[in-house]
Motif scaffolding. Structure first.
Motif, short mmCIF file in Angstrom:
data_model
loop_
_atom_site.label_atom_id
_atom_site.label_comp_id
_atom_site.label_asym_id
_atom_site.label_seq_id
_atom_site.Cartn_x
_atom_site.Cartn_y
_atom_site.Cartn_z
N ALA A 58 0.83 -1.21 0.00
CA ALA A 58 0.00 0.00 0.00
C ALA A 58 0.86 1.26 0.00
O ALA A 58 1.97 1.26 0.55
N HIS A 59 0.34 2.31 -0.60
CA HIS A 59 0.94 3.64 -0.45
C HIS A 59 0.96 3.95 1.05
O HIS A 59 -0.06 3.76 1.73
N GLY A 60 2.08 4.50 1.53
CA GLY A 60 2.07 5.00 2.90
C GLY A 60 0.91 5.96 3.10
O GLY A 60 0.24 5.96 4.13
N MET A 61 0.64 6.76 2.06
CA MET A 61 -0.42 7.77 2.18
C MET A 61 -1.81 7.17 2.24
O MET A 61 -2.74 7.83 2.70
N LEU A 62 -1.97 5.93 1.78
CA LEU A 62 -3.27 5.27 1.97
C LEU A 62 -3.46 4.95 3.45
O LEU A 62 -4.52 5.22 4.02
N THR A 67 -5.84 6.44 8.54
CA THR A 67 -5.59 6.83 9.93
C THR A 67 -6.22 8.21 10.20
O THR A 67 -6.79 8.44 11.27
N GLY A 68 -6.15 9.08 9.20
CA GLY A 68 -6.78 10.40 9.31
C GLY A 68 -8.29 10.31 9.52
O GLY A 68 -8.88 11.13 10.22
N THR A 128 3.83 -1.79 14.50
CA THR A 128 3.41 -0.42 14.23
C THR A 128 3.73 -0.09 12.77
O THR A 128 4.86 -0.25 12.33
N VAL A 129 2.72 0.35 12.03
CA VAL A 129 2.96 0.74 10.64
C VAL A 129 2.98 2.26 10.49
O VAL A 129 3.60 2.79 9.57
N ILE A 130 2.31 2.94 11.41
CA ILE A 130 2.30 4.40 11.41
C ILE A 130 2.43 4.87 12.84
O ILE A 130 1.76 4.35 13.73
N SER A 131 3.30 5.85 13.03
CA SER A 131 3.49 6.42 14.35
C SER A 131 3.46 7.93 14.17
O SER A 131 4.21 8.46 13.36
N GLY A 132 2.58 8.61 14.88
CA GLY A 132 2.49 10.04 14.62
C GLY A 132 1.73 10.80 15.69
O GLY A 132 1.62 10.36 16.84
N TYR A 133 1.22 11.95 15.28
CA TYR A 133 0.58 12.87 16.22
C TYR A 133 -0.52 13.63 15.48
O TYR A 133 -0.53 13.69 14.24
N ALA A 134 -1.42 14.18 16.24
CA ALA A 134 -2.40 15.11 15.68
C ALA A 134 -2.69 16.16 16.73
O ALA A 134 -2.54 15.92 17.93
N CYS A 135 -3.09 17.33 16.24
CA CYS A 135 -3.49 18.41 17.14
C CYS A 135 -4.82 18.94 16.62
O CYS A 135 -4.95 19.19 15.42
N ALA A 136 -5.78 19.07 17.51
CA ALA A 136 -7.11 19.52 17.07
C ALA A 136 -7.69 20.53 18.05
O ALA A 136 -7.43 20.47 19.26
N ARG A 137 -8.47 21.43 17.50
CA ARG A 137 -9.19 22.41 18.31
C ARG A 137 -10.34 21.70 19.02
O ARG A 137 -11.03 20.88 18.40
N VAL A 138 -10.51 21.99 20.29
CA VAL A 138 -11.64 21.41 21.04
C VAL A 138 -12.41 22.53 21.70
O VAL A 138 -11.91 23.65 21.86
N ASP A 139 -13.65 22.24 22.08
CA ASP A 139 -14.43 23.21 22.82
C ASP A 139 -13.90 23.29 24.25
O ASP A 139 -13.34 22.32 24.76
N ALA A 140 -14.07 24.44 24.87
CA ALA A 140 -13.52 24.64 26.22
C ALA A 140 -14.20 23.71 27.23
O ALA A 140 -15.31 23.27 27.01
#
Lengths: 140, 163
Positions: A58-62, A67-68, A128-140
């Motif tokens: 698979a494409h890594g991007m797939l 994951t996204g 592990t095939v993908i290792s990463g991070y995400a940052c998201a806006r949340v409500d207070a």
């Protein structure tokens, strides 16, 4: 639905199965949609005989794209601020992938409340095939 | 890589969402999308990768009249050097990072300007010498506003990765 900082705590997790028994056809679909027609992903003859891999993969991007999906299902539509990964192992036809987001921090950034997540995708063998991070806006 | 005109279209977003098996209706149904927080169809997080479709020089797409390295009658359509074959064409993808200043939506016309970043080498246990190279792409909209910053890291391996 958007996440609320008041309802989140460090160590919270969210998981999804991304794919069971990944099909070559889905890899073809991704090639067509993304425009990445590298034969390593769809051309078994080239990949085994010329590039000397055991099969197409698979494409890594797939894997990142799927994951996204887990990440946006967790944090809500339009909430993502950052998303990054390292591709740590190849993903092959027939693989089953599970992805998990883990809350690492709830903080303020640029006047917004955000959650920082650790993101990991593993295959059926626990690698592990993908290792990463995400940052998201949340409500207070 | 330079992408001078990347029109973001709803049908492309739909096909891309299908390919990553994402059935969130915000990627498919503009009526539904109006009821969501963004209020419109938006692109999935990794969609700008599909800007390759609009890069006239993209090397991993067969082009009319040009030889293609995938199989036909022979395992490869072109003669290739046997060394450095691990990547096939264009190496393997090691890392990808995105920063969203906003999320692209249908009607946007993006440009993508790519600049090289750092390069470094490492000895790999499973694939011999690894050469990493970073590239940074800024996607801007029709008003010149920054929409997505993408940082990719590619790797060329000395030989195919051991399994």
């Amino acid at each position: 639905m958007a996440l609320k900082a008041s309802e989140l705590k460090v160590g919270d997790t969210y998981s999804e199965c991304l794919v069971e028994d990944l099909k070559r056809t889905q890899i073809v679909q991704y090639a067509g949609a993304s425009g990445d027609y590298n034969p390593l992903h769809t051309d078994e003859v080239f990949t085994t005989q010329v590039a000397k891999y055991p099969s197409v993969f698979a494409h890594g991007m797939l894997s990142m794209g799927m994951t996204g999906r887990m990440v946006t299902n967790y944090v809500g539509d339009g909430r993502l601020k950052k998303f990054g990964v390292r591709f740590t192992n190849q993903v092959w036809p027939g693989d089953t992938l599970n992805a998990t987001a883990t809350v690492e921090e709830i903080t303020e950034e640029d006047g917004e409340t955000v959650v920082n997540l650790k993101v990991e995708t593993t295959n059926q063998d626990g690698a592990t095939v993908i290792s990463g991070y995400a940052c998201a806006r949340v409500d207070a | 890589m330079a992408v001078n005109k990347f029109p973001v279209e709803a049908s492309h977003i739909m096909m891309f969402a299908r390919s990553v098996a994402d059935d969130n209706q915000i990627y498919y149904d503009d009526e539904y999308a109006k009821t969501t927080e963004p209020g419109t169809i938006i692109a999935p997080p990794t969609f700008v990768q599909a800007s390759a479709q609009f890069d006239p020089d993209y090397s991993l797409r067969p082009k009319v009249g040009a030889p293609w390295f995938g199989s036909g009658k022979e395992p490869s359509g072109i003669k290739r050097e046997s060394s450095g074959g691990g990547g096939g064409g264009g190496g393997l993808h090691a890392e990808q990072h995105y920063e969203y200043h906003r999320h692209p939506k249908p009607g946007d016309i993006l440009t993508g300007e790519t600049k090289p970043g750092k390069t470094w080498e490492k000895e790999g246990r499973r694939s011999g010498k690894l050469v990493f190279s970073e590239s940074i792409t800024e996607y801007r909209d029709q008003n010149g506003e920054l929409v997505v910053t993408a940082r990719g890291v590619g790797v060329r391996t000395e030989r195919p990765v051991d399994q």
